[in-house]
Design an enzyme around this catalytic site. Structure first.
Site, mmCIF file in Angstrom:
data_model
loop_
_atom_site.group_PDB
_atom_site.id
_atom_site.type_symbol
_atom_site.label_atom_id
_atom_site.label_comp_id
_atom_site.label_asym_id
_atom_site.label_seq_id
_atom_site.Cartn_x
_atom_site.Cartn_y
_atom_site.Cartn_z
ATOM 1 C CB ILE A 81 -0.976 0.032 1.197
ATOM 2 C CG1 ILE A 81 -0.230 -0.112 2.526
ATOM 3 C CG2 ILE A 81 -2.037 -1.035 1.045
ATOM 4 C CD1 ILE A 81 -1.141 0.009 3.747
ATOM 5 N N GLY A 82 2.150 1.154 -0.005
ATOM 6 C CA GLY A 82 2.981 2.354 -0.060
ATOM 7 C C GLY A 82 4.447 2.031 -0.205
ATOM 8 C CG ASP A 140 10.399 13.328 6.931
ATOM 9 O OD1 ASP A 140 10.412 14.407 6.297
ATOM 10 O OD2 ASP A 140 10.316 12.223 6.382
ATOM 11 C CB VAL A 143 3.710 0.750 4.001
ATOM 12 C CG1 VAL A 143 2.593 0.450 4.998
ATOM 13 C CG2 VAL A 143 4.685 1.745 4.603
#
Length: 374
Positions: free
Chosen positions: A40-41, A157, A48
């Site tokens: 998903i990422g 971040d 991920v």
């Protein structure tokens, strides 16, 4: 210019972002008690996956950290130290780490699955957010950061793609400690085309003295996030990362009202204070920032008039000045002479009847008289 995301996830993806799953060679694989469902990422620091616990039948997000990180000799110690700290961040506004482990030389973080979307995707879909929508989100982020800072953790971040907004509208921060875990691997990541942190959200001290940052670097980054929510764009941009960093260090922060005249004065001042170049001139902690947001939200909305309205007012003033100048300098119109007056001479006794007749004619213009000859 489209910004290049260099964090754990690409823009518009995250451990709770709705959207089509991506095919992955990991699909179906069992890691500890988790079965990988899909990817998903992906980003510079890892991939991920959506996973399901084989016994609990509950969904989680599992992050596999980049091999460029795990290849560093000291990374294993940093990973377990920071993962333990992240697991202690049990706060409603932080995506919680529920487990972490090493398998076959790879390192994994297990996180709660959040049903929602990341903030970058929300901004992109709406163009910009109204104050009524942006301020509750920034409050949630500040509450999460305040909790983490109290535990001694600095995110380093903060940016929209690292903030998830669930379906109820609550914002949650993710990826605490990843940049600290990456510490010694910065050269490896840079060589692989990724960097630690995102230039569009880096504070000047993060760029100049990255090992000396404190919680005020998160405050600076959140100021930029708030600016982006309200205007739809970042305050500093350039063709290269170096160009962006140069602006972060040297260029003054632009007033967000230049891009969105609907922003109130109090909110604009709050954004600019958070983005001060000197850390000593910013909010010194999340509590100060949160109070400023609350105060600005309570103030009556003093908004800068739109550019079109200002232009119309200027045009009206110029036209009025021109008309006044014309009327002042034109030649005066000559005044017509006053009508001549004839002095009234009192009548003599002999002309009494004639005088009375004249008075009657003056009072009754319709009175008809006939001449007679004497």
């Amino acid at each position: 210019m489209e910004r290049r995301e260099t964090s754990v996830l690409r823009t518009g993806t995250g451990p709770g972002v709705s959207g089509p799953a991506r095919e992955s060679a990991m699909a179906g694989k069992i890691l500890r008690n988790f079965r990988i469902v899909s990817e998903i990422g992906e980003g510079g620091m890892g991939v991920v996956y959506l996973a399901e616990h084989v016994d609990l039948h509950k969904r989680f997000a599992i992050k596999s950290l980049s091999r460029a990180l795990s290849g560093e000799p000291d990374f294993r110690r940093r990973f377990f130290d920071e993962a333990r700290k992240q697991a202690l961040l049990d706060d409603p506004n932080i995506v919680q780490v529920t487990d972490f482990f090493e398998e076959s030389g790879e390192f994994f973080l297990v996180m709660e699955y959040v049903d929602g979307q990341d903030l970058s995707r929300l901004i992109k879909s709406k163009g910009k957010l109204a104050e009524s929508e942006a301020l509750p989100i920034v409050r949630d982020i500040l509450k999460g950061l305040r909790f983490a800072h109290a535990k001694g953790l600095v995110h380093r971040d903060i940016k929209p793609s690292n903030v998830l907004v669930d379906k109820s509208g609550r914002a949650r921060i993710m990826d605490f400690g990843i940049s600290i875990m990456a510490g010694g691997a910065e050269k490896s990541l840079t060589a692989a085309g990724a960097a630690i942190g995102s230039p569009w959200y880096m504070s000047p001290e993060h760029i100049l003295r990255p090992r000396e940052v404190d919680r005020r670097t998160d405050i600076y980054a959140l100021g930029i996030v708030l600016y982006e929510m309200l205007t739809g764009g970042v305050p500093f941009d350039a063709e290269t990362d170096f160009g962006v960093k140069e602006q972060q260090v040297r260029a003054p922060a632009p007033d967000p009202r230049e891009k969105n005249s609907e922003i109130s004065e109090g909110v604009a001042e709050t954004v600019l204070k958070a983005m001060a170049k000197d850390p000593a001139e910013r909010f010194q902690d999340c509590g100060e920032f949160l109070k400023a947001v609350d105060d600005a939200d309570r103030k009556p909305g003093v908004r800068r008039p739109p550019t079109v309205v200002i232009a119309a007012l200027v045009a009206t003033l110029v036209a009025s000045a021109g008309i006044s100048a014309y009327l002042y300098t034109r030649s005066p119109v000559p005044t017509p002479p006053a009508p001549a007056t004839v002095p009234l001479v009192p009548p003599s006794k002999s002309s009494g009847s004639l005088y009375a007749l004249i008075r009657r004619r003056a009072c009754c213009p319709r009175l008809n008289t006939r001449s007679r000859t004497t």
